[in-house]
Design an enzyme around this catalytic site. Structure first.
Site, PDB file in Angstrom:
ATOM      1  N   CYS A 156       1.276  -0.902  -0.172  1.00 44.95           N
ATOM      2  CA  CYS A 156      -0.001  -0.277   0.135  1.00 44.95           C
ATOM      3  C   CYS A 156       0.948   1.251   0.451  1.00 44.95           C
ATOM      4  CB  CYS A 156      -0.571  -0.288   1.212  1.00 44.95           C
ATOM      5  SG  CYS A 156      -2.017   1.521   1.547  1.00 44.95           S
ATOM      6  N   ASP A 213      -9.192  -3.098  -7.038  1.00 45.66           N
ATOM      7  CA  ASP A 213      -8.579  -2.418  -6.094  1.00 45.66           C
ATOM      8  C   ASP A 213      -9.795  -0.736  -7.167  1.00 45.66           C
ATOM      9  OD1 ASP A 213      -7.351  -0.602  -4.697  1.00 45.66           O
ATOM     10  OD2 ASP A 213      -5.482  -1.592  -4.714  1.00 45.66           O
ATOM     11  N   HIS A 245      -7.497  -4.108  -2.842  1.00 50.24           N
ATOM     12  CA  HIS A 245      -6.948  -4.141  -2.700  1.00 50.24           C
ATOM     13  C   HIS A 245      -6.662  -4.476  -1.419  1.00 50.24           C
ATOM     14  CE1 HIS A 245      -3.731  -0.361  -1.369  1.00 50.24           C
ATOM     15  NE2 HIS A 245      -4.374  -0.187  -0.719  1.00 50.24           N
TER      16      HIS A 245
END
Length: 276
Positions: A156, A213, A245
């Site tokens: 991330c 995502d 995600h």
């Protein structure tokens, strides 16, 4: 939450224990890697303005270990990131995850994601890059790390940093970026983004992204792929069509076991292929 000033962050900085408050409750699928055969735990990394905490793990025998920098999500160096560090150590790496938000605040103790994002937004890329340089230096001088076999991976927020640090430090042999943001607004704190450095990248990076995502549109992934064509890095991007995600985050509802395990195997092969 009061911002930690540069004068007092040294005294107050500690490493998280357990999982961050913002990610409770923790999924029953969370992987737990033991410390048997390892030297594992918190260390302090000397940096330009003091020292920052980090979590490191390595085998308790041997030396000249290949180094892997593990770069955190927005939730800090909490239990999941520490577990990933131990997984690398079990594979024979000296793995280390420095706490890169520590000057701005302790995100592990916050339950509100918006408050966490406000802290993370104050973290300058230049500070992060400098801290990672210091972490590599510490790994070589203090933990039997091999500077010629340096890898990096991040998740991330840390996925974005993986691309940027590889562009900064050509001594990195290879990197794996898990669903890191590729585009963004150019600001004083974040002057460049992965798409801006893609064409000059020389370090081979494997990008692992999710087709579902909602925070990283596929058109930005394609934009990054296009920019990489003009680089000498031989980087690649894989998109898992059905993955959201944070599909590697086994402690969260976003976890997708099949894609996570496949990505982990691809990471190991990528590092081996490129000499990490």
């Amino acid at each position: 939450m009061t911002e930690i000033t540069r004068r007092n962050f040294i005294a107050t900085a500690t490493l998280a224990t357990g999982f961050a408050l913002a990610v409770q409750p923790v999924s029953a699928k969370a992987i737990a890697t033991d410390t048997q055969g390892l030297v594992a735990g918190a260390v302090k990394i000397p940096v330009k303005d003091g020292e920052i905490p980090a979590y490191r793990a390595q085998l308790n025998t041997g030396g000249n270990f290949p180094i892997v920098l593990v770069i955190q999500e927005i939730f800090g160096v909490q239990e999941h990131i520490q577990d990933v560090v131990r997984r690398f150590a079990k594979l024979g790496y000296l793995a280390i995850a420095p706490e890169l938000f520590v000057r701005q605040g302790d995100v592990a103790k916050l339950s509100n994601v918006d408050e966490i994002r406000s802290i993370v937004a104050k973290v300058p890329d230049a500070q992060v890059i400098s801290d990672l340089d210091a972490t590599v230096d510490w790994a070589v001088k203090s933990a039997k790390g091999n500077a010629t076999r340096l890898g990096i991976t991040g998740f991330c927020w840390g996925g974005r940093i993986t691309w940027l640090y590889a562009a900064h430090n050509p001594q990195v042999k290879a990197g794996v970026a898990w669903y890191g943001r590729l585009v963004g607004n150019d600001t004083e704190l974040t002057p460049k983004h992965p798409v801006d450095v893609a064409s000059i990248l020389t370090v081979p990076i494997l990008g692992l992204y999710g087709g579902k995502d909602t925070g990283i549109p596929l058109d930005t992934v394609e934009q990054m792929r296009d920019r990489l064509k003009s680089s000498s890095s031989k980087s690649e991007i894989i998109v898992y069509p059905d993955a959201p995600h944070a599909f590697f985050a086994d402690y969260r509802p976003s976890y997708r076991e099949r894609e996570a395990l496949d990505g982990w195997q691809k990471l190991q092969a990528w590092f081996k292929q490129h000499g990490v």
